[in-house]
Design an enzyme around this catalytic site. Structure first.
Site, PDB file in Angstrom:
ATOM      1  N   TYR A   1       2.959  -6.912  25.883  1.00 12.03           N
ATOM      2  CA  TYR A   1       3.251  -5.784  25.151  1.00 12.03           C
ATOM      3  C   TYR A   1       4.247  -6.539  24.026  1.00 12.03           C
ATOM      4  CZ  TYR A   1       4.554  -1.428  22.759  1.00 12.03           C
ATOM      5  OH  TYR A   1       4.689  -0.493  21.991  1.00 12.03           O
TER       6      TYR A   1
ATOM      7  N   PHE B   1      -5.481  -4.719  -6.518  1.00  3.46           N
ATOM      8  CA  PHE B   1      -6.676  -4.316  -5.724  1.00  3.46           C
ATOM      9  C   PHE B   1      -6.318  -2.737  -5.455  1.00  3.46           C
ATOM     10  CE2 PHE B   1      -8.980  -3.537  -1.699  1.00  3.46           C
ATOM     11  CZ  PHE B   1     -10.177  -3.740  -2.021  1.00  3.46           C
ATOM     12  N   ASP B   2      -7.563  -2.055  -5.131  1.00  2.00           N
ATOM     13  CA  ASP B   2      -7.621  -0.689  -4.811  1.00  2.00           C
ATOM     14  C   ASP B   2      -6.467  -0.172  -4.155  1.00  2.00           C
ATOM     15  OD1 ASP B   2     -10.026  -1.525  -5.815  1.00  2.00           O
ATOM     16  OD2 ASP B   2     -11.253  -0.190  -4.750  1.00  2.00           O
TER      17      ASP B   2
ATOM     18  N   ASP C   1       0.257 -10.920  -3.290  1.00  2.48           N
ATOM     19  CA  ASP C   1      -1.020 -10.227  -2.218  1.00  2.48           C
ATOM     20  C   ASP C   1      -2.034 -11.426  -2.124  1.00  2.48           C
ATOM     21  OD1 ASP C   1      -3.356  -8.959  -1.338  1.00  2.48           O
ATOM     22  OD2 ASP C   1      -3.147  -7.436  -3.027  1.00  2.48           O
TER      23      ASP C   1
ATOM     24  N   ALA D   1      -4.579 -12.412   0.149  1.00  2.40           N
ATOM     25  CA  ALA D   1      -5.649 -12.263   0.766  1.00  2.40           C
ATOM     26  C   ALA D   1      -6.582 -13.638   0.670  1.00  2.40           C
ATOM     27  CB  ALA D   1      -6.558 -11.108   0.683  1.00  2.40           C
TER      28      ALA D   1
ATOM     29  N   LYS E   1      -9.725 -12.072   5.019  1.00  2.21           N
ATOM     30  CA  LYS E   1     -10.479 -12.825   4.093  1.00  2.21           C
ATOM     31  C   LYS E   1     -10.095 -14.204   4.418  1.00  2.21           C
ATOM     32  CE  LYS E   1     -10.095  -8.845   1.887  1.00  2.21           C
ATOM     33  NZ  LYS E   1      -9.465  -7.653   2.640  1.00  2.21           N
TER      34      LYS E   1
ATOM     35  N   HIS F   1     -17.104   7.034  -4.999  1.00  2.00           N
ATOM     36  CA  HIS F   1     -18.246   6.295  -4.500  1.00  2.00           C
ATOM     37  C   HIS F   1     -18.678   6.016  -3.259  1.00  2.00           C
ATOM     38  CE1 HIS F   1     -14.428   3.605  -4.359  1.00  2.00           C
ATOM     39  NE2 HIS F   1     -15.077   2.900  -3.601  1.00  2.00           N
TER      40      HIS F   1
HETATM   41  N1  F0G Z   1      -5.616  -6.866  -1.316  1.00  3.22           N
HETATM   42  C1  F0G Z   1      -6.652  -7.648  -1.853  1.00  3.22           C
HETATM   43  C2  F0G Z   1      -6.629  -8.685  -2.930  1.00  3.22           C
HETATM   44  C3  F0G Z   1      -7.816  -7.247  -1.107  1.00  3.22           C
HETATM   45  O1  F0G Z   1      -9.270  -7.710  -1.623  1.00  3.22           O
HETATM   46  C4  F0G Z   1      -7.905  -6.254   0.062  1.00  3.22           C
HETATM   47  C5  F0G Z   1      -9.364  -5.769   0.569  1.00  3.22           C
HETATM   48  C6  F0G Z   1      -6.802  -5.931   0.500  1.00  3.22           C
HETATM   49  C7  F0G Z   1      -5.647  -6.167   0.057  1.00  3.22           C
HETATM   50  C8  F0G Z   1      -6.895  -4.658   1.364  1.00  3.22           C
HETATM   51  O2  F0G Z   1      -6.730  -5.354   2.738  1.00  3.22           O
HETATM   52  O3  F0G Z   1      -8.895  -4.352   3.701  1.00  3.22           O
HETATM   53  O4  F0G Z   1      -7.426  -5.608   4.984  1.00  3.22           O
HETATM   54  O5  F0G Z   1      -6.668  -3.387   4.117  1.00  3.22           O
HETATM   55  N2  F0G Z   1     -10.196  -6.128  -0.037  1.00  3.22           N
HETATM   56  C9  F0G Z   1     -11.751  -5.777   0.602  1.00  3.22           C
HETATM   57  C10 F0G Z   1     -12.941  -5.893  -0.503  1.00  3.22           C
HETATM   58  C11 F0G Z   1     -11.617  -4.382   1.260  1.00  3.22           C
HETATM   59  O6  F0G Z   1     -13.992  -5.567  -0.395  1.00  3.22           O
HETATM   60  O7  F0G Z   1     -12.388  -6.772  -1.656  1.00  3.22           O
HETATM   61  P1  F0G Z   1      -7.596  -4.569   4.038  1.00  3.22           P
END
Ligand code: F0G
Length: 467
Positions: A74, A126-127, A216, A218, A259, A451
């Site tokens: 843990y 990113f969204d 960010d 990824a 990623k 979507h």
């Molecule tokens: N930042 C970037 C640039 C991303 O592309 C994503 C996720 C996230 C943050 C969020 O990360 O999914 O681990 O919570 N991108 C995916 C995509 C979902 O399809 O582009 P997560």
């Protein structure tokens, strides 16, 4: 660019997972049952799944071996210390906080730094980054470089517009901007990379104004590879050295390791600020877990640590970026216009130009997405009026999507060159009869992120408009 098709896969296949192409009749039935929304199709009914490159990659034999080393204690597990050492070495940051995926890192980070009414500039959010900023009362500002909106074949179209950032800071005041973000690579603008020069300038500007500068990150390794390929002065540096230099300009980073962590789950926050770390950890313990496991099993943490080392391998990155470039070239040959130059993880088809006879309110991107499944069992994702259009759930105003795109994201180390050629062949067949493609209408939709769940239907003859 290459004198061969693309670098062949720098791995051989040790374990396989069967995929099958259903008959055309079955695909038609499945599309109808899924109400023409590919998110609602079962994975077993997909032949080639290009919905996302996130968490969908194949792990190496070394990562599978690392799983066995996972320590499930843990607190204070060995897995954590192996992971911490790896991330410290790459990022140069003192404190490494594990989180089970990127959006949790965003949640705990923004909860700890944002006040309502604060601004967060980014090259392009990113969204989930945008949603987490807004959820904490912040205002997400995109400042992509002017070239991002063009089809010019120039490198580093993921850059932030430093001049606009400077005037934005002067207008709003540094005290209203707790952090500036840089997304590497810039996913929402086509997976385009950011140059070291742009990172350096942004960092200097933030320092001058006493504002935090975060990544960010990824897809940081793909970004580092583009720097090595195209930015003068980096050709003789290793990917690791380039990544280390990138991180040296930032105060910290949030990562979705799904990623470039080459992991199926995982993420982290890296930073030097101890006060901020304490605040983040307080919340982390409530929503994720103790700070040496952050919502993950020890084996997941070990697999992520191994992935973060592997992703720095230049042969792997040459294959990865080369594969995407090749994929883009064969899709273009198949007759579909794409965003250029190709980025690091996906091809974006410009469905608005491909299907000019379908007006945007009849979803040309979704029409192509549906057709890709109908033609060949291929799953892509629409990034256009279905994803970004409709009514603003807060203000009720009509929003228009910037472009009608279809993203074909390529999972890491999963599909071979011939799988990608198959997808291009499907597009070539669609191109021959593209003028017969019809638009769709929405039958039912949710207020937020419609979507994912919208029900759709093909238009009847009398409903068809010409674009
Ligand atoms: N930042 C970037 C640039 C991303 O592309 C994503 C996720 C996230 C943050 C969020 O990360 O999914 O681990 O919570 N991108 C995916 C995509 C979902 O399809 O582009 P997560």
């Amino acid at each position: 660019m290459h004198d061969y098709r693309h670098p062949a896969e720098p791995f051989r296949i040790k374990s396989v997972e069967s995929i099958r192409l259903l008959s055309r009749q079955e695909r038609l039935r499945i599309l109808q049952e899924a109400r023409y929304n590919v998110f609602k199709i079962k994975a077993e009914d997909i032949y080639i799944d290009l919905l996302t490159d996130s968490g969908t990659g194949a792990m190496s034999n070394e990562q599978w071996a690392a799983l066995m080393r996972g320590d499930e204690s843990y607190a204070g597990a060995r897995s954590f210390y192996r992971f911490e050492k790896t991330v410290r070495e790459i990022t140069g940051k003192k404190f490494i906080i594990p989180c089970h995926q990127g959006r949790v890192a965003e949640n705990v980070f923004f909860s700890s730094v944002l006040k309502a009414g604060d601004y967060v500039p980014n090259n392009t959010h990113f969204d989930t980054t945008r949603a987490n900023t807004q959820h904490k009362g912040g205002i997400a500002i995109d400042l992509p470089c002017p070239e991002a909106a063009t089809n010019e074949q120039i490198p580093f179209k993921g850059n932030i517009d430093v001049e606009r950032l400077e005037s934005f800071i002067e207008k709003k005041g540094a005290d209203k901007i707790p952090v500036v973000f840089m997304t590497v690579t810039n996913n929402s603008s086509g997976g385009q990379p950011v140059s070291m020069a742009n990172i350096r300038e942004t960092s200097a500007l933030c320092k001058k104004h006493g504002i935090r500068f975060y990544f960010d990150c990824a897809r940081f390794a793909e970004n580092a590879y583009f720097i090595k390929q195209s930015e003068p002065g980096y050709q003789d540096k290793s990917i690791k050295e380039i990544a280390q230099e990138m991180f040296s300009y930032a105060d910290g980073a949030l990562m979705s390791a799904k990623k470039d962590g080459l992991a199926n789950i995982g993420g982290f926050i890296a930073l030097n600020d101890d006060g901020l770390r304490q605040k983040i950890i307080e919340l982390l313990i409530i929503i994720e877990g103790f700070p040496t496991y952050g919502g993950m099993s020890g084996r997941d943490i070990d697999a992520m640590a191994a992935g973060l080392q592997e992703v720095l391998n230049e042969e792997y990155l040459a294959y990865r970026v080369g594969q995407i470039e090749y994929f883009g070239s064969i899709i273009e040959q198949a007759g579909a216009p794409i965003i250029k130059p190709t980025g690091g993880h996906a091809i974006f088809i410009d469905a608005g130009h491909y299907l000019p006879h379908i007006p945007v309110d009849q979803f040309p991107g979704q029409s192509l997405t549906v057709e890709l499944y109908r033609e060949g069992g291929v799953r892509a994702v629409e990034i256009g009026s279905l994803m970004f259009g409709g009514l603003d759930p807060v203000t009720g105003e009509k929003i228009t999507a910037p472009r009608e795109l279809v993203r074909l994201a390529v999972p890491r180390r999963v599909y071979t060159g011939s799988h990608l050629e198959y997808v291009a062949d499907c597009i070539a067949r669609i191109t021959k009869r593209k003028n017969d493609l019809r638009g769709l209408k929405i039958i039912r939709q949710a207020a937020f992120l419609r979507h994912f769940t919208a029900d759709m239907a093909p238009l009847k003859e009398e409903e068809i408009k010409v674009g």
